[in-house]
Design a protein around this motif. Structure first.
Motif, PDB file in Angstrom:
ATOM      1  N   PRO A  11      21.998  -4.619  -6.230  1.00  0.00           N
ATOM      2  CA  PRO A  11      22.020  -4.971  -7.498  1.00  0.00           C
ATOM      3  C   PRO A  11      23.214  -5.510  -8.395  1.00  0.00           C
ATOM      4  O   PRO A  11      24.303  -4.736  -7.884  1.00  0.00           O
ATOM      5  N   ALA A  12      22.981  -6.370  -9.098  1.00  0.00           N
ATOM      6  CA  ALA A  12      24.401  -6.804 -10.072  1.00  0.00           C
ATOM      7  C   ALA A  12      23.992  -7.343 -11.467  1.00  0.00           C
ATOM      8  O   ALA A  12      22.755  -7.562 -11.588  1.00  0.00           O
ATOM      9  N   MET A  13      24.881  -6.780 -12.282  1.00  0.00           N
ATOM     10  CA  MET A  13      24.607  -7.321 -13.676  1.00  0.00           C
ATOM     11  C   MET A  13      25.635  -7.727 -14.295  1.00  0.00           C
ATOM     12  O   MET A  13      26.877  -7.755 -13.937  1.00  0.00           O
ATOM     13  N   SER A  14      25.314  -8.732 -15.458  1.00  0.00           N
ATOM     14  CA  SER A  14      26.502  -9.208 -16.184  1.00  0.00           C
ATOM     15  C   SER A  14      26.168  -8.697 -17.895  1.00  0.00           C
ATOM     16  O   SER A  14      25.178  -8.497 -18.089  1.00  0.00           O
TER      17      SER A  14
ATOM     18  N   LEU B 138      24.212   0.956 -12.755  1.00  0.00           N
ATOM     19  CA  LEU B 138      24.545  -0.069 -13.535  1.00  0.00           C
ATOM     20  C   LEU B 138      24.133   0.100 -14.977  1.00  0.00           C
ATOM     21  O   LEU B 138      24.793  -0.109 -15.774  1.00  0.00           O
ATOM     22  N   PHE B 139      22.728   0.751 -15.200  1.00  0.00           N
ATOM     23  CA  PHE B 139      22.309   1.066 -16.329  1.00  0.00           C
ATOM     24  C   PHE B 139      22.980   1.975 -17.515  1.00  0.00           C
ATOM     25  O   PHE B 139      23.214   1.804 -18.304  1.00  0.00           O
TER      26      PHE B 139
ATOM     27  N   ILE C 215      28.674  -4.949  -9.469  1.00  0.00           N
ATOM     28  CA  ILE C 215      27.944  -4.889  -8.445  1.00  0.00           C
ATOM     29  C   ILE C 215      27.743  -3.393  -7.824  1.00  0.00           C
ATOM     30  O   ILE C 215      28.937  -2.928  -7.669  1.00  0.00           O
ATOM     31  N   ALA C 216      26.440  -2.913  -7.557  1.00  0.00           N
ATOM     32  CA  ALA C 216      26.312  -1.638  -7.029  1.00  0.00           C
ATOM     33  C   ALA C 216      26.043  -1.601  -5.440  1.00  0.00           C
ATOM     34  O   ALA C 216      25.384  -2.659  -5.156  1.00  0.00           O
TER      35      ALA C 216
ATOM     36  N   ASP D 220      32.193   3.201  -6.278  1.00  0.00           N
ATOM     37  CA  ASP D 220      30.690   3.129  -6.732  1.00  0.00           C
ATOM     38  C   ASP D 220      30.320   1.811  -7.050  1.00  0.00           C
ATOM     39  O   ASP D 220      29.318   1.555  -6.895  1.00  0.00           O
ATOM     40  N   LEU D 221      31.252   1.182  -7.800  1.00  0.00           N
ATOM     41  CA  LEU D 221      30.894  -0.427  -8.276  1.00  0.00           C
ATOM     42  C   LEU D 221      32.118  -1.306  -7.962  1.00  0.00           C
ATOM     43  O   LEU D 221      33.389  -0.951  -7.854  1.00  0.00           O
ATOM     44  N   TYR D 222      31.852  -2.596  -7.945  1.00  0.00           N
ATOM     45  CA  TYR D 222      32.647  -3.642  -7.899  1.00  0.00           C
ATOM     46  C   TYR D 222      32.797  -4.532  -8.883  1.00  0.00           C
ATOM     47  O   TYR D 222      31.491  -5.109  -9.397  1.00  0.00           O
TER      48      TYR D 222
END
Length: 500
Positions: free
Chosen positions: A447-450, A476-477, A467-468, A379-381
């Motif tokens: 999309p990616a978040m910190s 991510l949210f 990262i998604a 799902d995510l990295y």
């Protein structure tokens, strides 16, 4: 705002105060202006002001707007206000004034925000530190001796110090996520095509760059993405459709445990600071304790090839920028107009063939396909946001000898000769060794978040990146919301400037 600690509120809370008639928009604006003038001299985060315009445009009939009365700052790159300066951190544009609002600006204005000015950014948003010759260095509210990152370093410093609850930012290689990580903020780079680029641009950096904000809270980022997720006919890229409110999604818990891959190894084989590794390890432990499956596995892409293709974009975009400036200004650019390193990058860009540029763009698509397949399993990295802690102010400045070398190379147009040497590999190493993890999502469009989930013994914040798959900002949210509610989250209000 008498008796209310303006700097402690996020944008969502401030808008609610306005809607409930507990404060007026003008009171918020004066509180923000007072805060900016009080702390900015030490931080150099705000470089252009438009207070009078914001005050003149303020209104009392805004109670139905989702960001009613919220003060904010824009980045001095691509986030124009008609009639106001848009310098892009460059001496070449120090007198330029925008002809119209960017759609990004227009959407946020219509949502009720008031734009008080522009934040510091490196020339043309090219560096991972914010130290333009035009304005001087922006500083980090957690430690004035280090950078807040780049290129949205001024934006991050402004939010982290409580000048505004949200600030405009953009991200072409990590420029939202890196400053967020260094300043203890939340930073989301949306899916390619999710946020507007117009009206004068259909794409920025061939689709690698996206517009959004840096924020103290996850809910503010979600709310701003709801505002910015609009149709734009001239946009070159369109994100997967999203018919749900990110604000509402954030209120829901994750439906099932996530399958998450992680790596702490630099994709270009460079050193990674121990606090950056520790931040990932601690996050892995929290994820496992909360029922998620986590597996150490690197992304299935050639990191060095990604880095090289990113640098081709970097060189080419600078060359095109310099040519556009020469056309509009009617003269050749010199180091009196732009910084020597910018001239060098432009020289290299002019030496790269169209064939190589197209081949490198194809590498982006290949990486995007590889990551789509990867996300069928994961799902995510998860990675560090940055490989190294923030550099000291001036640490990455070039020596006089290097500056003279750059000027000579640029003067004699030795780009093709340089491309035959090891300089490209050296530039990749030098430019990306501190921040090698963020470019992947820019080139693949993901999309990616910190998220700020760790602090060093010296109390400096450290971010980790998730990262998604494309279009999965909702995931991510939701994870960010769970982390924000946990004891992992770093409270930005604990930095020294928030104690003033």
């Amino acid at each position: 705002m008498e008796g209310l600690p303006y700097e402690k509120f996020d944008a969502t809370a401030l808008a609610e105060l306005v809607r409930n008639n507990e404060v007026t928009q003008k009171e918020l604006l004066f509180a923000s202006i007072t805060r900016i003038e009080g702390v900015n001299p030490a931080l150099n985060a705000v470089v252009e002001r438009c207070y009078h315009k914001a005050l003149n445009d303020s209104a009392d009939n805004i109670s139905d707007q989702v960001l009613a009365g919220v003060p904010m700052l824009l980045k001095s790159v691509t986030q124009e206000i008609a009639g106001e300066k848009m310098t892009e951190g460059s001496r070449a544009l120090k007198h330029y004034r925008a002809k119209e609002d960017a759609l990004f600006t227009k959407q946020l204005k219509q949502a009720g925000t008031a734009m008080l000015g522009f934040t510091n950014a490196p020339e043309f948003a090219l560096m991972g530190v914010t130290e333009p010759a035009l304005y001087g260095a922006a500083k980090n509210p957690w430690d004035l001796t280090v950078t807040p990152g780049g290129s949205s370093g001024g934006a991050a410093a402004a939010v982290a110090s409580g000048m505004v609850p949200i600030a405009g930012a953009n991200d072409g290689g990590g420029s939202i996520r890196i400053p967020a990580a260094y300043c203890g903020l939340f930073g989301l780079k949306p899916t390619r095509g999710r946020t507007p680029t117009g009206p004068v641009r259909g794409r920025v950096w061939q689709g690698a760059a996206s517009e959004h904000v840096v924020t103290k809270s996850v809910r503010d980022s979600a709310l701003c993405l709801d505002v910015l997720n609009v149709a734009e006919k001239t946009r070159a890229f369109h994100a997967p459709a999203n018919d749900q409110s990110y604000t509402e999604v954030l209120k829901k818990s994750l439906e099932k445990p996530l399958n998450i891959a992680f790596s702490t190894a630099s994709p270009i084989g460079a050193f990674v600071d121990e606090p950056c590794r520790d931040a990932v390890r601690q996050t892995v432990k929290w994820l496992e304790e909360n029922g998620h499956h986590v597996e150490e596995k690197a992304a299935p892409v050639d990191g060095k090839r990604i880095a090289a293709s990113y640098m081709s974009l970097y060189f080419g975009e600078v060359a095109a920028k310099l040519t556009a400036l020469e056309t509009s200004l009617g003269r050749k650019m010199t180091t009196a107009d732009v910084e020597p390193v910018t001239m060098l990058l432009g020289t290299l860009g002019r030496a790269i063939s169209a064939e190589k540029f197209v081949t490198d763009l194809a590498a982006w698509d290949e990486a995007a396909m590889q990551m789509e397949a990867f996300h069928e399993t994961y799902d995510l990295y998860l990675t560090p946001t940055a490989a190294m802690m923030p550099a000291k102010i001036g640490e990455l400045s070039r020596s006089n000898r290097e500056e003279r070398l750059i000027q000579l190379v640029t003067k004699f147009g030795a780009g093709k000769a340089l491309l035959k040497t090891d300089i490209i590999d050296e530039l990749i190493e030098e430019s990306l060794k501190r921040t090698p993890f963020t470019q992947l999502a820019n080139l693949t469009g993901q999309p990616a978040m910190s998220v700020p989930v760790y602090q060093t013994a010296e109390q400096m914040p450290v971010g980790v990146q998730f990262i998604a798959a494309r279009g999965k900002e909702d995931l991510l949210f939701q994870l960010a919301g769970a982390l924000e509610a946990s004891d992992q989250w770093v409270d930005v209000h604990n930095n020294p400037f928030m104690q003033l």
